[in-house]
Design an enzyme around this catalytic site. Structure first.
Site, PDB file in Angstrom:
ATOM      1  N   TYR A 195     -15.369  16.002 -15.739  1.00 58.23           N
ATOM      2  CA  TYR A 195     -15.785  14.641 -15.434  1.00 58.23           C
ATOM      3  C   TYR A 195     -16.701  14.683 -14.211  1.00 58.23           C
ATOM      4  CZ  TYR A 195     -15.427   9.648 -14.704  1.00 58.23           C
ATOM      5  OH  TYR A 195     -15.726   8.331 -14.550  1.00 58.23           O
ATOM      6  N   LYS A 217      -7.816   5.334 -19.550  1.00 57.07           N
ATOM      7  CA  LYS A 217      -8.207   5.770 -20.889  1.00 57.07           C
ATOM      8  C   LYS A 217      -7.036   5.575 -21.859  1.00 57.07           C
ATOM      9  CE  LYS A 217     -11.926   6.902 -18.604  1.00 57.07           C
ATOM     10  NZ  LYS A 217     -12.194   8.243 -18.113  1.00 57.07           N
ATOM     11  N   ARG A 254       0.837  -1.216   0.000  1.00 57.68           N
ATOM     12  CA  ARG A 254       0.000   0.000   0.000  1.00 57.68           C
ATOM     13  C   ARG A 254       0.866   1.258   0.000  1.00 57.68           C
ATOM     14  NH1 ARG A 254      -1.645   1.949   4.430  1.00 57.68           N
ATOM     15  NH2 ARG A 254      -2.297  -0.018   5.363  1.00 57.68           N
ATOM     16  N   ASP A 298      -6.745  18.387 -15.733  1.00 56.68           N
ATOM     17  CA  ASP A 298      -7.075  17.010 -16.095  1.00 56.68           C
ATOM     18  C   ASP A 298      -6.758  16.847 -17.577  1.00 56.68           C
ATOM     19  OD1 ASP A 298      -8.344  14.609 -16.889  1.00 56.68           O
ATOM     20  OD2 ASP A 298      -9.768  14.754 -15.223  1.00 56.68           O
TER      21      ASP A 298
HETATM   22  C1  LIG Z   1     -12.622   8.783 -16.951  1.00 56.78           C
HETATM   23  C2  LIG Z   1     -12.168  10.095 -16.518  1.00 56.78           C
HETATM   24  C3  LIG Z   1     -11.754  10.317 -15.194  1.00 56.78           C
HETATM   25  C4  LIG Z   1     -11.857   9.248 -14.139  1.00 56.78           C
HETATM   26  O1  LIG Z   1     -10.985   8.191 -14.343  1.00 56.78           O
HETATM   27  P1  LIG Z   1     -11.255   6.710 -13.757  1.00 56.78           P
HETATM   28  O2  LIG Z   1     -10.019   5.992 -14.129  1.00 56.78           O
HETATM   29  O3  LIG Z   1     -12.507   6.212 -14.412  1.00 56.78           O
HETATM   30  O4  LIG Z   1     -11.433   6.840 -12.282  1.00 56.78           O
HETATM   31  C5  LIG Z   1     -11.284  11.570 -14.854  1.00 56.78           C
HETATM   32  N1  LIG Z   1     -11.244  12.565 -15.767  1.00 56.78           N
HETATM   33  C6  LIG Z   1     -11.647  12.393 -17.039  1.00 56.78           C
HETATM   34  C7  LIG Z   1     -11.570  13.538 -17.972  1.00 56.78           C
HETATM   35  C8  LIG Z   1     -12.119  11.164 -17.452  1.00 56.78           C
HETATM   36  O5  LIG Z   1     -12.549  11.020 -18.722  1.00 56.78           O
END
Ligand SMILES: *Cc1c(COP(=O)(O)O)cnc(C)c1O
Length: 402
Positions: A114, A212, A61, A187
């Site tokens: 998001y 992603k 962890r 982000d």
């Molecule tokens: C999918 C997404 C997230 C969250 O990511 P997870 O891996 O699903 O927790 C955050 N920001 C954006 C822009 C996203 O498309």
């Protein structure tokens, strides 16, 4: 290769292949192995150890080998000093906010983000922890400037934003943040570091959902925060060790492997999405297309100054049709899958209807329901043929016409 490190003096593709990998000293393998152990051998006298340390092998962890290899690569791909990899993109967002913010601090954030970022800053951090938050349309930096207060600690933007693809000017907003003693986090999930590197544009943090584009194969979740070591040490101690959103070594290994082909995949995503966006824009049955790569897009001028070589693989569009026709259109698709998430190898589409609670924050053209479409790396002709036959099936295109 040996013990050579692959830093910023190498090109992006070379770093994507080599950084964080090395020869395994034990076996001579030219790919580092997965270390799945939870715990590690202690020294003769462990009593003086810092049980919350992340840099030594104590307990997974606190940090593990596969996580560290991936952190090394992502720091170098994003052009930052240091990186923390966590269990998901949302763990990265909440971990960043948890470590940086305290009661009485103020945050300015993009009105289109998001959904979890919206929940964290619009409901949880303000209502539970007394953090003041202001949601603004960050596509105009003047709105950000106007929202600044003496206690503004953080500005958080998403560009391009999910799901409207709205573009915010990273350089201009970084400048506003720093003139006012605040930090800027971006982000970067929709662009990926192949197309946009917020830290090089002046941001303090780049946050990614590794789920992603960086993994790219739709089979592992992860998140990353890239920035200065000073802050990332705090994030490691507070948000990883004590909140416990640690990535599994297996997922870190999968993402490490997926990220090797990030440059190749992104080139194809960029090219396919632009081709598909241009085609959609010509269809009489399509009401609008949002994609920063289109000259017609309101974010294009700013996107050109901060995104290169391309604009990513996600676009949004609507149909000149009612609610049910949008669903019927999706039911006819064969190549494109109806599912959430984005940045996978395959094309994914999701219908976002008229009742999204954030609709009042979206531009008007999004108000009759729309699709978020993550254009995959299939042959562009097959993606377009699939869209065309589905438009024909719901009576929005005449057979045989382009
Ligand atoms: C999918 C997404 C997230 C969250 O990511 P997870 O891996 O699903 O927790 C955050 N920001 C954006 C822009 C996203 O498309």
């Amino acid at each position: 290769m040996g013990t050579h490190t692959f830093g910023p003096e190498y090109g992006f593709a070379t770093r994507a292949v080599h950084t964080g990998n090395d020869i395994d000293q034990d076996s001579g393998a030219i790919k580092r192995p997965i270390t799945m152990a939870n715990s590690y051998a202690l020294p003769y006298d462990p009593s003086a150890m810092n049980w919350s340390a992340s840099e030594e092998n104590i307990y997974t962890r606190n940090g593990g080998a596969n996580q560290r290899y991936l952190q090394e690569k992502l720091a170098v791909l994003e052009g930052g000093e240091d990186c923390v990899v966590l269990a998901s993109g949302v763990a990265a967002l909440s971990g960043l906010f948890f470590a940086l913010l305290k009661q009485g601090d103020h945050v300015v954030f993009s009105s289109v983000t998001y959904i979890a970022a919206y929940r964290l800053l619009n409901e949880l951090f303000n209502n539970k922890f007394g953090v003041e938050t202001t949601l603004v349309d960050t596509t105009d930096p003047r709105n950000v400037e106007a929202a600044i207060r003496p206690n503004t600690r953080l500005i958080h933007i998403e560009t391009p934003g999910n799901p409207t693809l709205m573009v915010s000017d990273i350089r201009a907003i970084a400048d506003i943040a720093h003139r006012n003693g605040a930090l800027l986090s971006v982000d970067n999930t929709f662009a990926s570091p192949f197309n946009q590197r917020p830290i090089e544009l002046g941001a303090d943090f780049s946050v990614e959902s590794l789920t992603k584009y960086i993994n790219g194969h739709g089979d592992a979740m992860g998140g990353a925060i890239v920035g200065k070591t000073e802050y990332l040490d705090q994030i490691r101690a507070q948000s990883q060790v004590n909140l416990g959103a640690t990535i599994s070594p297996f997922n870190a290994w999968l993402i490490m492997r997926g990220s090797v082909t990030l440059p190749l995949r992104m080139r194809q995503h960029n090219e396919n999405a632009l081709t598909v966006a241009r085609w959609l824009e010509r269809q009489p049955g399509v009401s609008f297309v949002a994609y920063p790569g289109l000259e017609s897009d309101p974010g294009h001028a700013v996107a050109k100054t901060q995104m290169a070589p391309g604009f990513g693989g996600v676009l949004s569009f609507g149909l000149r049709a009612d609610h049910d026709t949008h669903n019927a259109f999706v039911s006819h698709l064969k190549v494109i899958t109806s599912a959430v998430s984005l940045g996978h190898d395959e094309s994914l589409i999701v219908f976002l209807g008229e009742d999204d609670e954030r609709q009042y924050l979206f531009p008007e053209r999004f108000h009759n329901g729309f699709f978020r479409f993550s254009v995959g790396i299939e042959d562009a002709e097959d993606i377009i043929a699939d869209l065309r036959q589905a438009l024909e099936a719901v009576g929005l295109a005449e057979p045989g016409k382009d």
